[in-house]
Design an enzyme around this catalytic site. Structure first.
Site, PDB file in Angstrom:
ATOM      1  N   SER A 136       0.845  -1.194   0.000  1.00 33.88           N
ATOM      2  CA  SER A 136       0.000   0.000   0.000  1.00 33.88           C
ATOM      3  C   SER A 136       0.876   1.237   0.000  1.00 33.88           C
ATOM      4  O   SER A 136       2.062   1.179   0.327  1.00 33.88           O
ATOM      5  CB  SER A 136      -0.921   0.040   1.234  1.00 33.88           C
ATOM      6  OG  SER A 136      -1.897  -0.990   1.178  1.00 33.88           O
ATOM      7  N   SER A 195      -2.986  -3.844  -3.173  1.00 36.55           N
ATOM      8  CA  SER A 195      -2.369  -2.590  -2.743  1.00 36.55           C
ATOM      9  C   SER A 195      -3.428  -1.529  -2.491  1.00 36.55           C
ATOM     10  O   SER A 195      -4.314  -1.305  -3.315  1.00 36.55           O
ATOM     11  CB  SER A 195      -1.383  -2.097  -3.809  1.00 36.55           C
ATOM     12  OG  SER A 195      -0.627  -1.008  -3.333  1.00 36.55           O
ATOM     13  N   ASP A 201      -3.862   2.135  -2.540  1.00 38.00           N
ATOM     14  CA  ASP A 201      -3.170   3.310  -3.074  1.00 38.00           C
ATOM     15  C   ASP A 201      -4.088   4.520  -2.970  1.00 38.00           C
ATOM     16  O   ASP A 201      -5.044   4.657  -3.756  1.00 38.00           O
ATOM     17  CB  ASP A 201      -2.767   3.076  -4.529  1.00 38.00           C
ATOM     18  CG  ASP A 201      -1.845   1.864  -4.684  1.00 38.00           C
ATOM     19  OD1 ASP A 201      -1.235   1.454  -3.677  1.00 38.00           O
ATOM     20  OD2 ASP A 201      -1.742   1.335  -5.796  1.00 38.00           O
TER      21      ASP A 201
END
Length: 408
Positions: A274, A312, A314
């Protein structure tokens, strides 16, 4: 009692520093520009940090306890006043939503921040939010407040940190908030970046800034990142991840080529992780155009080699500190003076470039960290310098990264 509390905090910090191996403390790290890596065209501010945006302050507490706790908290305060009573316009962009960012639905709905921003580890976001809500409610002129929207982002540091212990305390959050300062920002394996990993190397906190020429408004853009994501690292286009033989999917690629002997990377490395990106500016921008600025963060991440993988989280959050767009908590009418759409392009460019450099700083300033039964190495800067030189990479100023490093 106050003196005892301060002394106890100092003792905790001293113990934490003593617990860090001498080899880690002694590692000489350098920011991107020390290696000649200067993305983009605009000049950085005095500190080359988010704190170059006047009024923005950063506070960090690093938790380095025993053999298993490697985490912390980073606080970003938008101005020197009460963030609830004097709100800044803000917007969030979700590049990939595999994460927890407390409070962003209200930011998206109302287009404003009413608290500072905290960054920490995944399982500590709610503890951080609760501690900040308590801290805010204790501020002057907050006695009648019955609702508050703490904004807390996270990345998962569960490799180096015993994340299930949820070690973040309310005291640590308060220290980060009350210790926030302008000036240089500590980077690398500190605060919310203490236990993070990026591109297979030690990640962490990174920051950068850009100042536009007066002909373009003279505005400042500052960025802070908490890097904990993966992909195929590149630096100014040079294939650093491949050259260092550490990148996402490398085992699958080696097997596809029929060269199983080169399958040296983690078998399950898919570039997951992340990243949180915080963008501040003193340009008078409303929440709609701040959303456009926040979306450009993904371009900066893409330059570094991110593909925003499935696993992830983001996120980018952008806010403006300009007095002309500030919002009083009890206002019945808003009269603002803000930039038109046609004036946004230079701010977009500055944001992309500063995000890219902030990520490099988070990597290059990070130190090797051991914790929770694992060790994650800092990226070897001598190898990075050699790769950049071999690929003929030059910064915007035309500097040779290898020569720049040797000159120091």
């Amino acid at each position: 009692m106050a003196c005892c509390t301060k002394l106890r905090g100092c003792l905790v910090l001293a113990v934490a520093l003593l617990a860090i191996p001498i080899s880690v403390q002694a590692q000489e790290r350098q920011r991107a520009r020390d290696l000649g890596v200067a993305p983009g065209i605009f000049a950085p501010g005095r500190w080359n940090a988010i704190t170059d945006v006047a009024g923005v302050r950063v506070g960090q507490v690093t938790l380095h306890e025993g053999e298993r706790i490697r985490t912390g908290v980073t606080a970003i305060l938008p101005h020197e006043g009460n963030a609830y009573r004097s709100r800044v316009p803000a917007a969030v962009h979700v590049g990939n939503g595999f994460g927890k960012f407390v409070g962003i639905s209200q930011v998206a709905e109302l287009g404003e921040l009413e608290t500072p921003i905290l960054l920490t580890c995944t399982l500590c976001v709610w503890k951080a939010a609760d501690a900040m809500a308590e801290w805010m409610l204790e501020r002057p002129d907050m006695r009648q407040v019955r609702s508050i929207n703490p904004v807390v982002g996270e990345t998962n540091d569960g490799g180096l940190n015993d994340i299930r212990a949820r070690p973040l305390s309310a005291e640590a959050v308060r220290r980060a908030l009350e210790g926030a300062r302008t000036g240089p920002v500590q980077e690398g394996s500190v605060g919310a970046g203490t236990g993070t990993v990026a591109f297979g190397w030690k990640g962490g906190i990174g920051t950068s800034s850009r100042v536009l020429p007066e002909s373009l408004g003279g505005w400042t853009v500052g960025v802070l990142v908490q890097s904990n994501y993966g992909g195929v690292l590149q630096v100014l286009g040079a294939p650093v991840g491949r050259e260092l033989d550490r990148y996402a999917f490398q085992n699958a690629v080696a097997q596809q080529r029929g060269d199983a002997s080169q399958a040296s990377g983690p078998a399950d490395d898919r570039g997951d992780g992340s990243v949180i990106v915080i963008i501040a500016t003193d340009a008078p921008v409303d929440d709609r155009n701040l959303g456009r600025i926040a979306s450009r963060a993904m371009m900066g991440l893409g330059r570094t080699g991110s593909s925003a993988s499935n696993g992830s989280g983001d996120y980018a959050l952008a806010f403006s500190t300009a007095a002309s767009v500030r919002r009083a908590y009890d206002a019945t009418r808003l009269q603002t003076a803000q930039l038109a759409n046609e004036e946004m392009s230079a701010l977009f460019q500055a944001s992309v470039d500063a995000v890219e450099e902030a990520v490099y700083n988070s990597l290059f300033m990070a130190t090797t960290v051991s914790g929770n039964g694992k060790t994650v190495e800092a990226i070897p800067l001598d190898r990075v310098r050699e790769i950049l030189s071999r690929h003929g990479v030059r910064s915007a100023s035309g500097d040779d990264p290898a020569a720049a490093g040797d000159a120091r």
